[in-house]
Write a protein that holds these residues in place. Structure first.
Motif, PDB file in Angstrom:
ATOM      1  N   ARG A  66       6.892  18.485  21.214  1.00 16.54           N
ATOM      2  CA  ARG A  66       7.704  19.691  21.087  1.00 16.54           C
ATOM      3  C   ARG A  66       6.878  20.768  20.386  1.00 16.54           C
ATOM      4  NH1 ARG A  66      12.614  17.742  17.827  1.00 16.54           N
ATOM      5  NH2 ARG A  66      10.973  16.649  16.778  1.00 16.54           N
ATOM      6  N   THR A  67       7.187  22.000  20.679  1.00 18.43           N
ATOM      7  CA  THR A  67       6.492  23.107  20.028  1.00 18.43           C
ATOM      8  C   THR A  67       6.967  23.196  18.573  1.00 18.43           C
ATOM      9  OG1 THR A  67       8.175  24.729  20.593  1.00 18.43           O
ATOM     10  CG2 THR A  67       6.407  24.382  22.210  1.00 18.43           C
ATOM     11  N   PRO A  68       6.183  23.847  17.701  1.00 23.73           N
ATOM     12  CA  PRO A  68       6.628  23.996  16.307  1.00 23.73           C
ATOM     13  C   PRO A  68       7.986  24.684  16.191  1.00 23.73           C
ATOM     14  CG  PRO A  68       4.312  24.555  16.493  1.00 23.73           C
ATOM     15  CD  PRO A  68       4.823  24.350  17.895  1.00 23.73           C
ATOM     16  N   VAL A  71      10.628  22.116  16.923  1.00 21.28           N
ATOM     17  CA  VAL A  71      10.762  21.187  15.799  1.00 21.28           C
ATOM     18  C   VAL A  71      11.585  21.835  14.690  1.00 21.28           C
ATOM     19  CG1 VAL A  71       9.490  19.994  13.975  1.00 21.28           C
ATOM     20  CG2 VAL A  71       8.632  19.932  16.312  1.00 21.28           C
ATOM     21  N   GLN A  72      11.280  23.084  14.356  1.00 18.66           N
ATOM     22  CA  GLN A  72      12.034  23.795  13.319  1.00 18.66           C
ATOM     23  C   GLN A  72      13.500  23.938  13.714  1.00 18.66           C
ATOM     24  OE1 GLN A  72       9.857  27.465  12.891  1.00 18.66           O
ATOM     25  NE2 GLN A  72       8.949  26.795  10.959  1.00 18.66           N
ATOM     26  N   ARG A  73      13.749  24.281  14.964  1.00 19.06           N
ATOM     27  CA  ARG A  73      15.112  24.426  15.450  1.00 19.06           C
ATOM     28  C   ARG A  73      15.874  23.104  15.324  1.00 19.06           C
ATOM     29  NH1 ARG A  73      15.180  24.217  21.434  1.00 19.06           N
ATOM     30  NH2 ARG A  73      14.954  22.060  20.819  1.00 19.06           N
ATOM     31  N   ASP A  74      15.241  22.004  15.747  1.00 16.01           N
ATOM     32  CA  ASP A  74      15.899  20.694  15.685  1.00 16.01           C
ATOM     33  C   ASP A  74      16.148  20.264  14.242  1.00 16.01           C
ATOM     34  OD1 ASP A  74      15.839  20.703  18.416  1.00 16.01           O
ATOM     35  OD2 ASP A  74      14.176  19.278  18.594  1.00 16.01           O
ATOM     36  N   GLU A  75      15.206  20.556  13.356  1.00 19.25           N
ATOM     37  CA  GLU A  75      15.402  20.226  11.936  1.00 19.25           C
ATOM     38  C   GLU A  75      16.537  21.060  11.344  1.00 19.25           C
ATOM     39  OE1 GLU A  75      11.547  20.809  10.214  1.00 19.25           O
ATOM     40  OE2 GLU A  75      10.817  18.848  10.879  1.00 19.25           O
ATOM     41  N   ALA A  76      16.591  22.333  11.719  1.00 18.05           N
ATOM     42  CA  ALA A  76      17.671  23.199  11.223  1.00 18.05           C
ATOM     43  C   ALA A  76      19.026  22.701  11.727  1.00 18.05           C
ATOM     44  CB  ALA A  76      17.435  24.645  11.667  1.00 18.05           C
ATOM     45  N   ILE A  77      19.085  22.298  12.988  1.00 18.73           N
ATOM     46  CA  ILE A  77      20.335  21.779  13.545  1.00 18.73           C
ATOM     47  C   ILE A  77      20.748  20.505  12.817  1.00 18.73           C
ATOM     48  CG2 ILE A  77      21.344  20.690  15.601  1.00 18.73           C
ATOM     49  CD1 ILE A  77      19.762  22.760  17.271  1.00 18.73           C
ATOM     50  N   THR A  78      19.806  19.618  12.575  1.00 17.23           N
ATOM     51  CA  THR A  78      20.103  18.377  11.854  1.00 17.23           C
ATOM     52  C   THR A  78      20.616  18.671  10.458  1.00 17.23           C
ATOM     53  OG1 THR A  78      18.413  17.193  13.114  1.00 17.23           O
ATOM     54  CG2 THR A  78      19.119  16.195  11.046  1.00 17.23           C
ATOM     55  N   ASP A  79      19.956  19.610   9.763  1.00 14.41           N
ATOM     56  CA  ASP A  79      20.379  19.980   8.413  1.00 14.41           C
ATOM     57  C   ASP A  79      21.782  20.586   8.430  1.00 14.41           C
ATOM     58  OD1 ASP A  79      20.016  20.540   5.553  1.00 14.41           O
ATOM     59  OD2 ASP A  79      19.898  22.645   6.188  1.00 14.41           O
ATOM     60  N   LEU A  80      22.036  21.478   9.373  1.00 17.03           N
ATOM     61  CA  LEU A  80      23.353  22.119   9.457  1.00 17.03           C
ATOM     62  C   LEU A  80      24.450  21.110   9.799  1.00 17.03           C
ATOM     63  CD1 LEU A  80      22.390  25.440  11.263  1.00 17.03           C
ATOM     64  CD2 LEU A  80      23.165  25.170   8.899  1.00 17.03           C
TER      65      LEU A  80
END
Length: 138
Positions: A66-68, A71-80
């Protein structure tokens, strides 16, 4: 059933374009589905072209990264999602407490009304002491 020489040639050309990062018909992701789209053949045809498929698997030995930004988007979604679960849990807990307090308040209100009726019925006589039992002792 093997594929024709023309189909195998289309698949090899499509594979070369994808590996070079110069796709014509796809987004460039290195997937078998994109290989089929790039070659303009069906997904089943790709799986019948065993030689091309083996070559593809050898060249694409690692999973698609995945592009950076992804990855940031998926981490943000997981956190939210985690924060939302915690907030919903807290809301449920507080709603339970609120319901319990509303019940206690309603009971106290009606007990207060009853006491007012008793005192007004007895005239202006004051209550000398609180009864020995009641919710205030809990």
């Amino acid at each position: 059933m093997p594929v024709s020489a023309a189909t195998e040639s289309k698949l090899r050309e499509a594979m070369a374009r994808l590996l070079a990062g110069e796709p014509l018909h796809t987004d460039g992701a290195l997937t078998k589905e994109n290989l089929a789209r790039e070659a303009k053949v069906s997904h089943a045809t790709v799986h019948r072209a065993e030689g091309v498929l083996a070559e593809w698997d050898a060249k694409i030995a690692r999973p698609v990264l995945r592009t950076p930004g992804e990855v940031q988007r998926d981490e943000a979604i997981t956190d939210l999602r985690s924060r939302l679960r915690e907030a919903n849990s807290r809301v449920t807990e507080l709603q339970g407490k609120l319901d319990a307090l509303a019940t206690v308040t309603a009971n106290l209100y009606y007990e207060n009304l009853e006491l007012k009726k008793k005192t007004s019925a007895q005239g202006q006589r004051r209550i000398a002491a609180l009864p020995a039992s009641g919710p205030w002792l809990e």
